[in-house]
Every structure is written in structure tokens, then in C-alpha cells.
Design an enzyme around this catalytic site. Structure first.
Site, PDB file in Angstrom:
ATOM      1  N   HIS A   1      39.194 -38.704  43.859  1.00 38.10           N
ATOM      2  CA  HIS A   1      38.230 -38.407  42.629  1.00 38.10           C
ATOM      3  C   HIS A   1      38.750 -38.670  41.663  1.00 38.10           C
ATOM      4  CE1 HIS A   1      34.692 -37.146  40.541  1.00 38.10           C
ATOM      5  NE2 HIS A   1      35.613 -36.125  39.779  1.00 38.10           N
TER       6      HIS A   1
ATOM      7  N   LEU B   1      35.062 -68.260  58.167  1.00 40.21           N
ATOM      8  CA  LEU B   1      35.688 -67.390  57.164  1.00 40.21           C
ATOM      9  C   LEU B   1      37.188 -67.683  57.237  1.00 40.21           C
ATOM     10  CD1 LEU B   1      33.482 -64.526  57.653  1.00 40.21           C
ATOM     11  CD2 LEU B   1      33.223 -65.814  55.782  1.00 40.21           C
TER      12      LEU B   1
END
Length: 481
Positions: free
Chosen positions: A460, A333
Site C-alpha cells: 500500500h 501474440l
């Protein structure tokens, strides 16, 4: 007389060029040798251009489902393959030039050619046997040429290439590797993908979005075999819902070629054989390290299964020689290569506090639709290791932001040690999870417990709220499910 450096790095992929920059920052006279293109496979033929292709596919998917968002488009959105490929190549070319700028900025010499170790501390650079596949940006000033160079420290960062299977070797026309799959001249009507790791699934997802009839064949019981089985199963169901055909516990044993198609003979677990004819076949059965023609045998460099053997700091069994990235073994990776290179050069420089890489804390991402991301132990691996675990789950379908996005199919899964509260692993499938996973990577590196995560305030409405809810669920305190 050979020109001398403190550090010479062979290969300019993410591991190589990042290591060169860090070496220069530490005061080393540094050179990097590259035979083809700055940025290596990742930037030119891997991570970056595939994400550009997948972004085009994502936009196409959304456009073709505009009604789901209360929108009306006149007619069906279509894609011109040449324009999609052109955009992808443009993204790579831009970043390729950026690496050249960074080399110049950090006063790193770029030596064009192919390097061979002639003796400890010395390399010979010859003219490139293989010309770059496409025009390169201007070479930065100070670039060197073929010749002999010496350095106290030589770091191999030569990367990897596609693995091939006997009898199913890519031919560039009917049987592709990711090179050909990235630049199709025209869209095939049907495609067979051999292998369901990140490369195979990403291309399968891209071509399916582009309207191609896609079949994936995987040897293991689950697609994306390194992932948690529960996450893999959800991803498979979502991919099949998009019209992809997936055959697991099967292998392509033989391929017959016609003028413009291939017929694959597929053996299943029960010993039966079926044939599938497709316009093209992508071989995505893994990659192997580039260790050939470097002079490793002459110096007695230890290798294992096609990769250079190193300690936790990139050091080989030959004094003054190091290896990082794909050539030093899995996981193969880009982000592993970058971090491994920094560890290697900082250890050489004697930077205090350098510690060996913990491979258990390397995240993995697959940019299919839906995305998959993970870090740490799967539930099965944790149990195999004898850990008594708590497992938390939170569905995308219970998250307000996911519902608002129209992306309410997915799962966040967390695994904790029941006795200590240690976060052992996190696994995700769904929209933008490749961006979310880093939160759990940071948590694991900071040795965060479930209590710390429970007391963290998540904004949120966001997808990230599901991360906390998954932790709460592991301890019987979930709030929104």
C-alpha cells in the site's frame, strides 16, 4: 554440399529468435533465416513501436490536462508528428540491433534471404525479393548467404500480416494498414478505423490523443470483442468520453476514394446505410499467417484457415517440421510465440517436464487509454462452460493510488469457480492494468485459490491492492468499497 545444422528456424520475430537462443542453450547447432529485419513485425512494426507512439500520446494527454494536477503550462502542448515517429523508429532500431547482438552472443548463424522447403529436412534460401523498409544495423559476424541448408529439425516462425477485405485493399495512401499508420507523414484531420481489436483500438487511441477526429466501426456488438462484455463497455464509455465515435454491429461495405479522402459506406444491423468521409482509413480487421511460398504444399503440410496445423508442441504432420507463433494459429501474440517456441525446442531436446501450452492462461493486453488486460474465461464463457461462478469487482474510484494518480476510472473483475475456488479469469480496464495482469497469470499457473489470494499481502498504496479487493468482493469480504 549443403551446410548442415541441428535446427533451422525460419523467421526471426519474437518466437523465432527466442527459440533460436533456447536451441543454442540446449547445445544445438542453430541457424535462423530472415528475409527482412531481425525481431520481426513485433519489434519493428508492431508491439514495440506502437507502444512508443502511445507513450508520446500519453505524455501529451497528461500535459494537456496539467491543471488537473495543480500545474500550469504556458500555452497548449503540441506534437510534431515527425518527431514522434522518429522516436518510435529509434526505439525499434535499438532493439533490432539488440537481437543481432543476441544472435552473435549465442553463436547462432543468421541466413539472410527467403527460405523454401525443398524436401523434408532441407531448405533453399534465395536472395530477398523485398528490400528492408529501412536501414538495418550491421549484420552480426558469421552471417550466411543464399544457398541450400539442411537440418534435422526445421521450425517455421514466419509470423503474420494484415488481413485485407475485397474491395477495401490498402493502397498505402488513403487506406492504411498498421505499417502506414505507424509512420504518417502528417496527421490527418479525420480517421476511420475499421475493426476494434487490439490493433484498431490502439491506433484509434493514439490518433485521438494527437487531436484527430476518430471513428471506429466494429462488426460485433462490443468493441474488443474477445474481452469481457462489462470491461468492454467501460472501455467504450471512456473512449467516447475522450471524443471518439464508435459504431458497433456495423460493417464497411464499400469505400469511395477521392484525391485526399475516403468515403465509407457503413451498413448497420438494422439494414440502414450511412456514409462517413475521412482523410484516411485504417484497415484493422485482423491478421493472417504467412504460409505462402514456403513449399508447404509440396511437402503435404496440413494447414487450416491460413495457418499451419500443429499439435500442442509445435509438431506438424511432416516429420522434422514444426511451426510456432502466428503462423501456427491464434492467439496471435508475441508472448504466445515465445513460449510456444521454447516448448517446441525443449520437447525436441527431450527436456523433462515439458507440457503443452494452455491457451486459456495466455494474457491479452490492449494499450489504449484506458488500458485493457485479461486472462482466462470471461464471465459469459465461464457460464457457457457450465461453471457456477462467483464474480468480484473493484472500482478504481475506491483506490487511493488511482485517485492520487488522477486515474480513478477503471475496474478489476475476477471470476472464480464457486465450488472449488479456482480462479477462472481476470479482466481489467484502467491505468497500468497491462502491468497488473501478470499477477493473476502467475496465480492461475500456480493453481491458486481464492484463499491463497486473500492471505497474500499486497503493498500500500498501489494499484495492485485492487486485485485483492476484487477477490474479497467475490466472497462478500471486500474492505474498501
Amino acid at each position: 554440399m549443403a551446410e548442415s545444422y541441428d535446427v533451422i528456424i525460419i523467421g526471426s520475430g519474437p518466437g523465432g529468435y527466442v527459440t533460436a537462443i533456447r536451441a543454442a542453450q540446449l547445445g544445438f547447432k542453430t541457424a535462423i533465416v530472415e528475409r527482412e529485419h531481425l525481431g520481426g513485425i513485433c519489434l519493428n512494426w508492431g508491439c514495440i513501436p506502437t507502444k512508443a507512439l502511445l507513450r508520446s500520446a500519453e505524455i501529451l494527454d497528461h500535459a494537456n490536462h496539467a491543471k488537473d494536477y495543480g500545474l500550469t503550462l504556458e500555452g497548449k502542448m503540441t506534437a510534431k508528428v515527425e518527431d514522434v515517429v522518429k522516436r518510435s523508429r529509434g526505439v525499434s532500431l535499438r532493439l533490432n540491433g539488440g537481437v543481432g547482438f543476441l544472435m552473435k552472443k549465442n553463436k547462432i548463424d543468421v541466413i539472410w534471404g527467403e527460405a523454401e522447403l525443398t524436401k523434408p529436412g532441407e531448405i533453399k534460401v534465395s536472395a530477398m525479393k523485398k528490400k528492408p523498409v529501412e536501414p538495418q544495423p550491421p549484420v552480426p559476424k558469421g552471417t550466411k548467404d543464399e544457398g541450400t541448408y539442411t537440418a534435422k529439425h526445421i521450425i517455421l516462425a514466419t509470423g503474420a500480416r494484415p488481413r485485407t477485405l475485397p474491395g477495401i485493399e490498402p493502397d498505402g495512401k488513403l487506406i492504411w494498414t498498421y505499417f502506414e499508420a505507424m509512420v504518417p507523414q502528417e496527421m490527418p484531420k479525420s480517421l476511420l478505423v475499421m475493426g476494434s481489436g487490439a490493433i484498431g483500438i490502439e491506433f484509434a487511441s493514439f490518433y485521438r490523443s494527437m487531436g484527430v477526429d476518430v471513428t471506429v466501426v466494429e462488426l460485433m456488438p462490443n468493441i474488443m470483442p474477445v474481452e469481457d462484455a462489462e470491461i468492454s463497455a467501460i472501455a467504450r464509455k471512456a473512449l467516447e468520453k475522450r471524443g471518439m465515435k464508435i459504431i458497433t454491429e456495423a460493417k464497411v461495405s464499400k469505400v469511395d476514394k477521392a484525391a485526399n479522402s475516403v468515403t465509407a459506406h457503413i451498413e448497420t444491423k438494422d439494414g440502414k446505410t450511412q456514409t462517413i468521409t475521412a482523410d484516411r482509413l485504417i484497415s484493422a480487421v485482423g491478421v493472417q499467417g504467412n504460409i505462402e511460398n514456403l513449399g508447404l504444399e509440396k511437402l503435404g503440410v496440413k494447414t487450416d484457415r491460413g495457418c499451419v496445423v500443429t499439435d500442442g508442441y509445435g509438431k506438424t504432420n511432416v516429420a522434422g517440421l514444426y511451426a510456432i507463433g502466428d503462423v501456427a494459429g491464434p492467439p496471435m501474440l508475441a508472448h504466445k510465440a515465445e513460449h510456444e517456441g521454447v516448448i517446441c525446442i525443449e520437447k525436441i531436446a527431450g527436456v523433462p517436464g515439458v507440457h503443452a501450452m494452455d491457451k486459456n492462461k495466455i494474457p491479452g493486453c490492449t494499450y489504449c487509454h484506458p488500458q485493457v488486460a485479461s486472462v482466462g474465461l470471461t464471465e459469459a464463457k465461464a457460464k457457457e462452460a457450465g461453471r457456477d461462478v462467483r464474480v468480484g469487482r473493484f472500482q478504481f474510484a475506491a483506490n487511493g493510488k488511482a485517485i492520487a494518480l488522477g486515474e480513478d476510472n477503471g475496474l478489476i473483475k475476477t471470476i472464480f469457480d464457486k465450488k472449488t475456488g479456482e480462479l477462472l479469469g481476470a479482466h481489467m480496464v484502467g491505468a497500468e492494468v497491462t502491468e497488473l495482469i501478470q499477477g493473476f497469470v502467475v496465480a492461475m499457473n500456480l493453481e491458486t485459490t481464492e484463499e491463497d489470494l486473500m492471505h497474500t499481502i499486497f503493498p500500500h498504496p498501489t494499484l495492485s491492492e485492487m486485485m485483492k479487493e476484487s477477490v474479497l468482493d467475490a466472497y462478500g469480504r471486500v474492505l474498501n468499497a
